[in-house]
Write an enzyme that holds these catalytic residues in place. Structure first.
Site, short mmCIF file in Angstrom:
data_model
loop_
_atom_site.label_atom_id
_atom_site.label_comp_id
_atom_site.label_asym_id
_atom_site.label_seq_id
_atom_site.Cartn_x
_atom_site.Cartn_y
_atom_site.Cartn_z
N LYS A 193 -1.73 -44.13 -63.02
CA LYS A 193 -2.95 -44.44 -62.26
C LYS A 193 -2.68 -45.60 -61.31
O LYS A 193 -1.98 -46.55 -61.66
CB LYS A 193 -4.06 -44.81 -63.25
CG LYS A 193 -5.44 -44.99 -62.63
CD LYS A 193 -6.49 -45.28 -63.72
CE LYS A 193 -7.88 -45.46 -63.14
NZ LYS A 193 -8.90 -45.71 -64.18
N SER A 209 -13.00 -42.89 -63.95
CA SER A 209 -12.29 -43.13 -62.70
C SER A 209 -10.85 -42.61 -62.71
O SER A 209 -10.25 -42.49 -61.63
CB SER A 209 -12.26 -44.64 -62.42
OG SER A 209 -11.54 -45.32 -63.43
N SER A 252 -13.33 -44.26 -68.53
CA SER A 252 -12.52 -43.69 -67.45
C SER A 252 -11.28 -42.91 -67.87
O SER A 252 -10.65 -42.28 -67.02
CB SER A 252 -12.10 -44.78 -66.48
OG SER A 252 -13.17 -45.04 -65.62
N1 GLN Z 1 -17.78 -45.13 -64.97
C1 GLN Z 1 -17.79 -46.45 -65.50
C2 GLN Z 1 -17.93 -47.43 -64.36
O1 GLN Z 1 -18.15 -46.99 -63.30
C3 GLN Z 1 -16.54 -46.70 -66.27
C4 GLN Z 1 -15.37 -46.90 -65.39
C5 GLN Z 1 -14.13 -47.20 -66.13
O2 GLN Z 1 -14.01 -46.94 -67.33
N2 GLN Z 1 -13.17 -47.75 -65.44
O3 GLN Z 1 -17.83 -48.61 -64.52
#
Ligand code: GLN
Length: 502
Positions: A86, A161, A185
């Site tokens: 990532k 994400s 994410s």
């Molecule tokens: N979707 C959540 C956010 O927008 C979690 C994102 C994540 O785990 N990096 O913060």
């Protein structure tokens, strides 16, 4: 041959590499070829390190594989196995952008600890995967460089994400990938792309070199098509790191030893608060079906309550932005990446941040700054910390007489691109079942447990702190008794065929 290679798991690739049936270079070239064929449509990668990967593979062939085969020495665990990383994880000399314009062109001078460990284990780093900018989002649509598409349906999101990592693994462009999980994410995109994703306990994996979003929540974890492959990757990346003071100084077991088909007597709690309005009926049915399978296999499934679950989302959306507003203060146009042109220093700061950050990142910086400001700190940030403790205590109570908690990963299957991107609250609701687990710092896995209209559904299994082993054992048992994980997205083949026709 290339297509066959990309369909193999890391375990199967290793068998063939050890036997000498294939070389690391052949394996790497097969995955690179598939990336070049599919990725123009999927956009899972922000950077493909074609030359670097081939050079690494050659080196593994010459220095590691040949030597080990001759001497009968044990091979390093990932010798010759490609991994996608990532793009919020630092890779020395390889662009690391967090999918943000503000980091465009930045090449870190060092490797994250997890990357260092991958290299030491002989892994081949294929490239860097797309994400929501600074990991803020649930669909990968917040990427500053365009969204990733879901290999199961190109009109839908892959989740986020870590959507790039999930799509790459689902489409066979990488057998393994690293994601990061702050509020879901890893697990949510794994669910939406029909693969396995594990968020380890907070502190299990070093965050050194993971670009910080919300430091009290961020955690790196493995993504793969099978539970076994996830355990192998976790073995490589887990363990104490003196460079991350929040990494736990605990012994790391060999996680592959936990992979047994056995759940007899395991006490599994199913939180009633998860089965409410907003949960897609097919998701509900698939998750309850999974619970029935565990019961049939001798586990004891019981309804439990997590009374503060409703408060998890508002709590997270104070704590995570508060930490983000502080962490993202460092992007000032001086130290990294993008710098706007301006006549004086202050204007340069302001313009760099205005032009460099996307809308969601700015929204979070504003929310977080507000929640931390004098006069509001007690009412918002401090209150959120108190509620976080209550949520953690709900789990402590549940784990007094249960070994595992079973719940959906995401309330729905993958949604169409564009559907929620203009409505932050709808987008935030995607993580309603993953965020509480993150706030409590617990290990959680998502495994494929069904399909609705041809789109994958994920089952989430959550364990006690540092008990990844029980989580992996239950996930492995479930996988061995089901076939969902064997399904492959047809679109990825269609893309290949189209490409060939062109
Ligand atoms: N979707 C959540 C956010 O927008 C979690 C994102 C994540 O785990 N990096 O913060």
């Amino acid at each position: 041959m290339a297509d066959q290679i990309t369909d193999l798991s890391a375990v199967e690739l290793r068998e063939r590499l050890v036997r000498g049936d294939i070389s690391a270079q052949e394996v790497t070239e097969a995955f690179l070829q598939r990336i070049h064929a599919l990725d123009p449509r999927l956009h899972a990668f922000l950077y493909v390190d074609t030359e670097g990967a081939i050079a690494q593979a050659r080196q593994v062939d010459e220095q590691v594989l040949t030597g080990a085969r001759r001497s009968g020495r044990e091979l390093p665990p990932l010798a010759g196995i490609p991994v996608a990383v990532k793009d919020n994880i630092c890779t020395k000399g390889i662009p690391t952008t967090c999918a943000s314009r503000i980091l465009e062109g930045w090449r870190p001078p060092y490797d994250a600890t997890v990357v260092e460990r991958l290299r030491r284990a002989g892994a081949i780093i294929l490239g860097k995967t797309n994400l929501d900018e600074f990991a803020m989002g649930s669909s990968t649509e917040n990427s500053g460089f365009g969204p990733t598409r879901n290999p199961w349906d190109l009109t839908r999101v892959p989740g986020g994400s870590s959507g790039g990592s999930a799509a790459a693994v689902a489409a066979g462009m990488a057998p393994l990938a690293l994601g990061s999980d702050t509020g879901g994410s890893i697990r949510q995109p794994a669910a939406l792309c029909g693969i396995v994703g594990l968020k380890p306990t907070y502190g299990r994996v070093s965050r050194y070199g993971l670009v910080a979003f919300a430091s009290s929540l961020d955690q790196i974890g493995p993504m793969a098509r099978t539970v076994t492959d996830c355990a192998i990757l976790l073995n490589v990346i887990a363990g104490n790191d003196p460079r991350d003071s929040t990494s736990a100084n605990l012994p790391c077991p060999d996680f592959t030893r936990a992979l047994q088909v056995e759940v007899r007597g395991l006490r599994i709690g199913i939180p009633r608060e998860c089965f409410v309005e907003g949960l897609q009926p097919e998701v509900r049915e698939a998750v309850l079906q999974a619970a029935r399978l565990f019961s049939d296999l001798g586990a004891v499934c019981e309804e439990i309550s997590l009374p503060h679950l409703d408060y998890a989302l508002p709590t997270y959306y104070l704590i995570a932005p508060a930490e983000a507003s502080s962490n993202l203060a460092r992007y000032d146009g001086v130290q990294y990446g993008y710098r706007a042109k301006a006549g004086d220093l202050y204007t340069m700061y302001a313009r760099t941040r205005r032009e460099g950050f996307g809308a969601e990142v700015k929204r979070r910086i504003m929310l977080g700054t507000y929640a931390l400001s004098a006069g509001y700190y007690e009412a918002f940030y401090l209150k959120a910390l108190q509620v976080r403790t209550l949520i953690k205590q709900d789990f402590d109570v549940a784990f007094q007489d249960h070994d595992l908690i079973l719940m959906p990963t995401s309330p729905t299957v993958a949604f169409p691109l564009g559907e929620k991107v203009t409505d932050p609250l709808q987008m935030y609701l995607n993580d309603i079942f993953t965020i509480p687990v993150s706030l409590a710092g617990l290990p959680g896995i998502s495994v494929p447990c069904g399909f609705a209209n041809g789109l994958p559904i994920g089952l989430q299994l959550v364990g006690r702190p540092f008990d990844e082993e029980t989580v992996l054992r239950a996930a492995f048992t479930f996988e061995q008794h089901t076939e969902y994980w064997k399904a492959r997205p047809v679109t990825s083949d269609t893309v290949t065929r189209d490409k060939v026709k062109e």
